[in-house]
Design an enzyme around this catalytic site. Structure first.
Site, short mmCIF file in Angstrom:
data_model
loop_
_atom_site.label_atom_id
_atom_site.label_comp_id
_atom_site.label_asym_id
_atom_site.label_seq_id
_atom_site.Cartn_x
_atom_site.Cartn_y
_atom_site.Cartn_z
N ASP A 238 -1.52 6.52 6.35
CA ASP A 238 -2.62 5.63 5.97
C ASP A 238 -2.84 4.69 7.15
O ASP A 238 -1.98 3.87 7.46
CB ASP A 238 -2.22 4.87 4.71
CG ASP A 238 -3.24 3.80 4.30
OD1 ASP A 238 -4.22 3.56 5.03
OD2 ASP A 238 -3.03 3.18 3.23
N LYS B 181 -11.87 -2.01 6.75
CA LYS B 181 -10.99 -2.90 7.50
C LYS B 181 -11.49 -3.03 8.93
O LYS B 181 -11.74 -4.12 9.40
CB LYS B 181 -9.55 -2.37 7.49
CG LYS B 181 -9.01 -2.13 6.08
CD LYS B 181 -8.74 -3.44 5.33
CE LYS B 181 -8.64 -3.28 3.82
NZ LYS B 181 -7.50 -2.56 3.34
N TRP C 68 0.84 -1.21 0.00
CA TRP C 68 0.00 0.00 0.00
C TRP C 68 0.86 1.25 0.00
O TRP C 68 0.55 2.23 -0.68
CB TRP C 68 -0.95 -0.02 1.19
CG TRP C 68 -1.90 -1.18 1.15
CD1 TRP C 68 -2.05 -2.15 2.09
CD2 TRP C 68 -2.83 -1.52 0.10
NE1 TRP C 68 -3.00 -3.06 1.69
CE2 TRP C 68 -3.49 -2.69 0.48
CE3 TRP C 68 -3.15 -0.93 -1.13
CZ2 TRP C 68 -4.46 -3.31 -0.32
CZ3 TRP C 68 -4.11 -1.54 -1.92
CH2 TRP C 68 -4.75 -2.70 -1.52
C1 LIG Z 1 -7.01 -2.11 2.10
C2 LIG Z 1 -6.01 -1.04 2.19
C3 LIG Z 1 -5.91 -0.05 1.21
C4 LIG Z 1 -6.79 -0.02 -0.02
O1 LIG Z 1 -8.09 0.33 0.30
P1 LIG Z 1 -9.17 0.64 -0.84
O2 LIG Z 1 -10.35 1.07 -0.04
O3 LIG Z 1 -9.39 -0.62 -1.59
O4 LIG Z 1 -8.64 1.72 -1.69
C5 LIG Z 1 -4.97 0.94 1.39
N1 LIG Z 1 -4.17 0.95 2.46
C6 LIG Z 1 -4.24 0.01 3.42
C7 LIG Z 1 -3.32 0.07 4.61
C8 LIG Z 1 -5.16 -1.02 3.32
O5 LIG Z 1 -5.23 -1.95 4.27
#
Ligand SMILES: *Cc1c(COP(=O)(O)O)cnc(C)c1O
Length: 359
Positions: free
Chosen positions: A171, A195, A101
């Site tokens: 993030d 998540k 990511w």
């Molecule tokens: C799942 C995830 C993403 C991607 O998320 P989307 O909603 O599919 O864009 C980005 N960063 C992290 C840390 C993730 O776990």
């Protein structure tokens, strides 16, 4: 009805109480005679839902008044672009690459300016967090970017990097609301909600107000300016109303559980059950350096890909689903977010012990 123990990395398990409440309100939301799905986003009932969601999130995370809370679409992926579009005034940013990511965010930033990879753990398949106490931060960097909990690899920063005074952007998709955080340490923290919070389709960005301006990169679409959404209190376009409603319910559930200090304790207890077993097992072993282990995503292997696949199948038949590791790493991964009950982890470990004894 029978519910499984769902170890999916995301979209992921939600609290059963929240799902039941939503089911009860499906046909008639509190006397409105309609579902929240059928409701105008300009209605009084929905305004109350979004206002309460924001207030509850602010109280859970102790968000100071000089930070804006934005409910946005496009997932975490769109933030990979929105962050540079809104912050890259000098067209320079530093990225710490600790997994897929962060790598994707780093690649996206290169579209807009000079993104520097100032540290990486790719040399050991992202199984650790690099030392970030004295990195070569660029003097003209607009921000330093991290992915705080690496969902795929199961690592987590236990200490934020020393950004040497630069803005930190993080993030937090897969550790959102898993423990208390000091919001004031960040310029922006954002996370996709699928998540650890709610259904897929929304990202929450918590942005320091002085970073929200019209001074964005030329060509930035109106929809991708933080200012557009801040000015309209996340109601510029039709938002993901149902998702906001569900997240709001999860915020209330978290508050009723006792808040993030309590969640942290619970999450530590849950993770310890699994990690302690992995440390003593002769069949299964964890793949992450101990001090960098995530409380949320726990990858493990037997060392034999065929046996891994067989284990995943056997576990599924026993009601422990979505344990297959990410396609880029293989093996297994148990995601044990807030809504995974302790009993689910205990039962999984009991099942692994049985499996080990039989092999
Ligand atoms: C799942 C995830 C993403 C991607 O998320 P989307 O909603 O599919 O864009 C980005 N960063 C992290 C840390 C993730 O776990």
């Amino acid at each position: 009805m029978s519910r499984v123990y769902n170890f999916s990395a995301g979209p992921a398990v939600l609290p059963e109480e929240v799902l039941r409440e939503a089911a009860d309100e499906m046909l008639d939301y509190r006397g409105t005679g309609m579902s929240v799905m059928e409701m105008s986003h300009r209605s009084k009932a929905f305004q109350t839902i979004i206002d309460e969601a924001e207030a509850d999130l602010r109280s859970l995370l102790n968000i100071p008044d000089d930070y804006e809370v934005l409910f946005l679409q496009g997932g975490a992926h769109l933030q990979f672009a929105m962050v540079p579009m809104n912050l890259m005034k000098n067209r320079v940013a530093d990225y710490i690459v600790t997994g897929q990511w962060a790598k994707k965010a780093y690649a996206e930033a290169q579209v807009y300016g000079k993104a520097n990879k100032i540290a990486s753990s790719e040399d050991q398949t992202f199984s650790y967090i690099p030392d970030c106490s004295d990195l070569p931060i660029s003097p003209d960097a607009d921000y330093v970017y991290i992915c705080e909990n690496n969902t795929i690899y199961g690592t987590k920063y236990k200490k934020l990097p020393n950004t040497k005074g630069k803005l930190l952007v993080s993030d937090v998709s897969s550790c959102f609301l898993s423990e208390p955080v000091d919001v004031t340490k960040y310029g922006i923290l954002y996370g996709g909600v699928q998540k650890n919070i709610g259904p897929a389709g929304m990202v929450i960005a918590i942005v320091r107000k002085d970073l929200i301006t019209d001074d964005v990169l030329p060509g930035t679409p109106t929809m991708l300016k933080y200012k557009t959404h801040a000015d309209a209190h996340s109601l510029y376009n039709t938002p993901n109303c149902y998702c906001i409603y569900m997240c709001g319910k999860v915020f209330k559930w978290l508050k009723a559980m006792g808040g993030l200090e309590v969640m942290k304790q619970r999450n530590e207890e849950k993770a310890a059950i699994l990690y302690d077993y992995l440390d003593r097992s002769r069949l299964f072993k964890g793949t992450v350096r101990k001090e960098d282990r995530s409380l949320m995503n726990v990858p493990f292997v037997t060392g034999d890909a065929d046996m891994d696949a067989e284990f995943v199948k056997a576990a599924e038949a026993a009601g422990f689903v979505n344990l297959k590791g990410h396609r880029s790493v293989g093996g297994m991964r148990a995601s044990i977010y807030n809504a995974m009950p302790k009993e689910g982890v205990e039962k999984l470990v009991a099942f692994m012990e049985e499996y080990e004894a039989a092999h």
